[in-house]
Design a protein around this motif. Sequence first.
Motif, short mmCIF file in Angstrom:
data_model
loop_
_atom_site.label_atom_id
_atom_site.label_comp_id
_atom_site.label_asym_id
_atom_site.label_seq_id
_atom_site.Cartn_x
_atom_site.Cartn_y
_atom_site.Cartn_z
N GLN A 140 0.92 -1.18 0.05
CA GLN A 140 0.04 -0.04 -0.13
C GLN A 140 0.88 1.21 -0.12
OE1 GLN A 140 -2.81 0.11 3.18
NE2 GLN A 140 -3.83 2.14 2.50
N GLY A 141 2.10 1.15 0.68
CA GLY A 141 2.85 2.51 0.75
C GLY A 141 3.49 2.71 -0.53
N LEU A 142 3.83 1.59 -1.06
CA LEU A 142 4.42 1.61 -2.77
C LEU A 142 3.38 2.39 -3.45
CD1 LEU A 142 6.39 -1.93 -3.05
CD2 LEU A 142 7.26 0.40 -3.06
N ARG A 143 2.28 1.92 -3.33
CA ARG A 143 1.34 2.56 -4.35
C ARG A 143 1.24 4.17 -4.03
NH1 ARG A 143 -0.90 -1.34 -7.26
NH2 ARG A 143 -1.29 -3.31 -6.56
N LYS A 144 1.10 4.36 -2.73
CA LYS A 144 1.19 5.64 -2.29
C LYS A 144 2.52 6.56 -2.75
CE LYS A 144 0.58 9.05 1.61
NZ LYS A 144 0.45 8.82 2.98
N SER A 145 3.48 5.85 -2.69
CA SER A 145 4.77 6.71 -3.13
C SER A 145 4.85 6.68 -4.60
CB SER A 145 5.94 5.47 -2.86
OG SER A 145 7.21 6.30 -2.98
N TYR A 170 2.98 24.06 -2.38
CA TYR A 170 3.55 24.05 -3.68
C TYR A 170 5.25 23.91 -3.83
CZ TYR A 170 4.46 25.40 -8.58
OH TYR A 170 5.09 25.45 -9.81
N ILE A 171 5.73 24.86 -3.10
CA ILE A 171 7.29 24.64 -3.03
C ILE A 171 7.99 23.59 -2.70
CG2 ILE A 171 9.43 25.56 -1.99
CD1 ILE A 171 7.98 28.46 -2.00
N GLU A 172 7.28 22.90 -1.48
CA GLU A 172 7.88 21.78 -0.86
C GLU A 172 7.54 20.41 -1.75
OE1 GLU A 172 6.83 18.79 2.83
OE2 GLU A 172 5.89 20.72 2.83
N ALA A 173 6.41 20.55 -2.23
CA ALA A 173 5.92 19.35 -3.23
C ALA A 173 6.35 19.35 -4.38
CB ALA A 173 4.41 19.63 -3.43
N THR A 174 7.00 20.47 -5.06
CA THR A 174 7.92 20.23 -6.15
C THR A 174 9.27 20.32 -6.12
OG1 THR A 174 7.57 22.71 -6.44
CG2 THR A 174 5.80 21.45 -7.49
N SER A 175 9.76 20.29 -4.79
CA SER A 175 11.27 20.27 -5.03
C SER A 175 12.12 19.04 -5.29
CB SER A 175 11.66 20.69 -3.49
OG SER A 175 11.55 19.65 -2.68
N ASP A 176 13.28 19.42 -5.73
CA ASP A 176 14.17 18.23 -6.22
C ASP A 176 14.47 17.26 -5.09
OD1 ASP A 176 14.51 19.22 -8.58
OD2 ASP A 176 16.28 20.34 -8.57
N GLU A 177 14.72 17.83 -3.84
CA GLU A 177 14.71 17.18 -2.55
C GLU A 177 13.35 15.96 -2.46
OE1 GLU A 177 15.52 17.16 2.02
OE2 GLU A 177 15.48 19.06 0.78
N LYS A 178 12.21 16.52 -2.66
CA LYS A 178 10.93 15.67 -2.41
C LYS A 178 11.05 14.30 -3.49
CE LYS A 178 6.75 14.98 -1.32
NZ LYS A 178 6.34 14.44 -0.16
N ILE A 179 11.32 14.94 -4.95
CA ILE A 179 11.40 13.89 -5.87
C ILE A 179 12.79 12.78 -5.33
CG2 ILE A 179 12.05 13.19 -8.26
CD1 ILE A 179 11.06 16.40 -9.12
N ARG A 180 13.64 13.21 -5.16
CA ARG A 180 14.64 12.29 -4.61
C ARG A 180 14.35 11.18 -3.49
NH1 ARG A 180 17.99 16.90 -5.35
NH2 ARG A 180 18.35 17.26 -3.12
N ASN A 181 13.59 11.97 -2.41
CA ASN A 181 13.33 11.20 -1.32
C ASN A 181 11.81 10.32 -1.76
OD1 ASN A 181 15.00 12.69 0.11
ND2 ASN A 181 13.23 14.13 1.04
N GLU A 182 11.17 10.54 -2.65
CA GLU A 182 10.17 9.76 -3.03
C GLU A 182 10.67 8.32 -3.80
OE1 GLU A 182 7.12 9.32 -2.09
OE2 GLU A 182 6.67 11.45 -1.34
N ILE A 183 11.60 8.71 -4.63
CA ILE A 183 12.35 7.74 -5.39
C ILE A 183 12.91 6.63 -4.74
CG2 ILE A 183 14.11 7.17 -7.26
CD1 ILE A 183 12.82 9.64 -8.55
N SER A 184 13.59 7.60 -3.79
CA SER A 184 14.71 6.59 -2.73
C SER A 184 13.67 5.48 -1.94
CB SER A 184 15.41 7.53 -1.99
OG SER A 184 16.32 6.67 -0.89
#
Length: 603
Positions: free
Chosen positions: A106-111, A162-176
């Motif tokens: 379930q967590g994977l689908r959310k991620s 908006y800023i937090e959701a679209t940051s590069d760090e957010k993307i990296r964290n989600e993928i990791s």
Amino acid sequence: MWKDSESKIDYIDFEYIADLVNYIILEDSLLPASIGVYGDWGSGKSSIMSISQKRLQDKDNKALVVNFNAWLFEGYDDIKTTIINYLLDSIEEKKKLGETAKGILQGLRKSLLNINLIPVISKGFFAALSTFSTNPSASKSELILGQSENIKEFINTVKDNYIEATSDEKIRNEISMFREKFGELIDTTDITRVAIYIDEIDRCSTATILELFEAMRLFMFSGKVAFIYGADERQIAYAIKQKYSEDISDNGSKIDIGKEYLEKIIQYPVRIPRMNVAETEIYITLLLSENTVDKDEFSSLKMDLIKQYREKLSSVSLPKESKDNVLIVKNFTLAKRIAELLNSGLNGNPRQFKRFLNEFELRKRTAELKNIEIDDQVLVKVMVLQYVKPSIFTDFVQLQQENKLDEILSYYQEIDNEKESDEDQNIKSKANNLIKKKKIDKKWEDEWFEQWVRIEPNLIDHDLKPYFYLSRNKGLDSITFGKALSNDAVQVIKAYLSGNDIVKLNAEENIKNLSSVELNLIVEQLSEEFIKQPENKRIGVFKGLIDLSTKRNECADFVVRKISSLPSKYITEPMKIYARNLTNLTIPASNNMSSVINSWNDK
């Protein structure tokens, strides 16, 4: 007849390729891995992947095997999301998951949803805001690319974060996080490894191909995962090259971006070789015997032929155990006679062989239904000629009607001097000299055709009208463009229909790879397109016909025949000038082309 799809039976001893693939998948130290099963269109990629899947499950019944047809899913949704969800669905369906595993899933689908939302948020926020301002009741998911059922909720969420959701760090964290959680999911189940087989990728668009590779990157840093791609590597490289069409250089040297990209993405390329003549003999023998002898005899025949080939790596002989079986003897004899001619004419392609034999069976059945008496050996020989040399076949039909065919064929007959008396040898030597003097009377100067004439049965004194009648069921133009042609052939046709000189230049390599049959099919297709295309496009199609004849001289006669049948009112001066590329060559077709040009000038 034989189904035109992948087979789980190995007729040509290519099982070792499936075993090579499985060797990588089963070697934990090599995982995660990306494997490319490379081969021409119709070479047996899907069959090898099917055999690999079966053998993998036999060796490791805890391995999760996922079979994904990329082409079937193209266009329905974001392909990257589709394949990842397809993998997660497979884990959920095929394995009994505990509560911990279900929570991770379930967590994977959310991620995954969050990973997909990031580009939507960054690129689609203002479009969504505009939509909502003009239609506040909008709630259809497609308005925001399927990521939320409520557009108002979507906008309010983004507005505050908006800023937090679209940051590069957010993307990296989600993928990791996704990678980490996927590894945990595998560890909490009894899955030993995951093998994702992706087929038909070379039929997809460039965007889809690149997205599939992007999806693979999520899994290539941890876990016992293998991606197995079945594809024509030239087609994939070509698609990538089209995406990055600008020249890229390294210290002044031009880089082949398609090749470079593939080498970085695919770690272990496994290539399927083209079948040789001996393998073609075995393949045709087994195909013909599969439905005509019992299972035990067929299994014994298959094992014996493959064993012989492994030992000799050359032509095989009929096993002793099979010599009393009339059907096997008949099938083996037929395969021996036509294997070399079919192999050269169809580029050692299993699918083309299968289609040829299916057409053979259809013609036999037609003859039975119409009470037409035919000889199977003659039928096959006539069909081979029609498939590989349709221009000569067309001449045959005309010459038969004029009662001149036997006379012309006689010029091609060779007299065997072996095991004859001196007197007989002298007589036949004189006859051979007479034939050589009459070489000028040969209608077709073609090495393949002369080989075809010499194989049994001899067609002189045969009434071929029944066979020509049956050939009406097989028009070259009846083969649907895009389905029966290889990727090379499709790219050649697209190139000359595009009107783009750079694309045409890139297609030159494709022309080299075409089989004789496909050359003729392309000539047929371009001839038809010449009539259909608007005036400004016809010059490109005409150039395609001339280029095929100059780069592959074996189809030149057929090209000239087709060009001569084109409406003269459509022929322009630039076309006549371009045709000189053919008239300047020293081949028989050049003179014929000159005559056609003169006839245009007269009109």
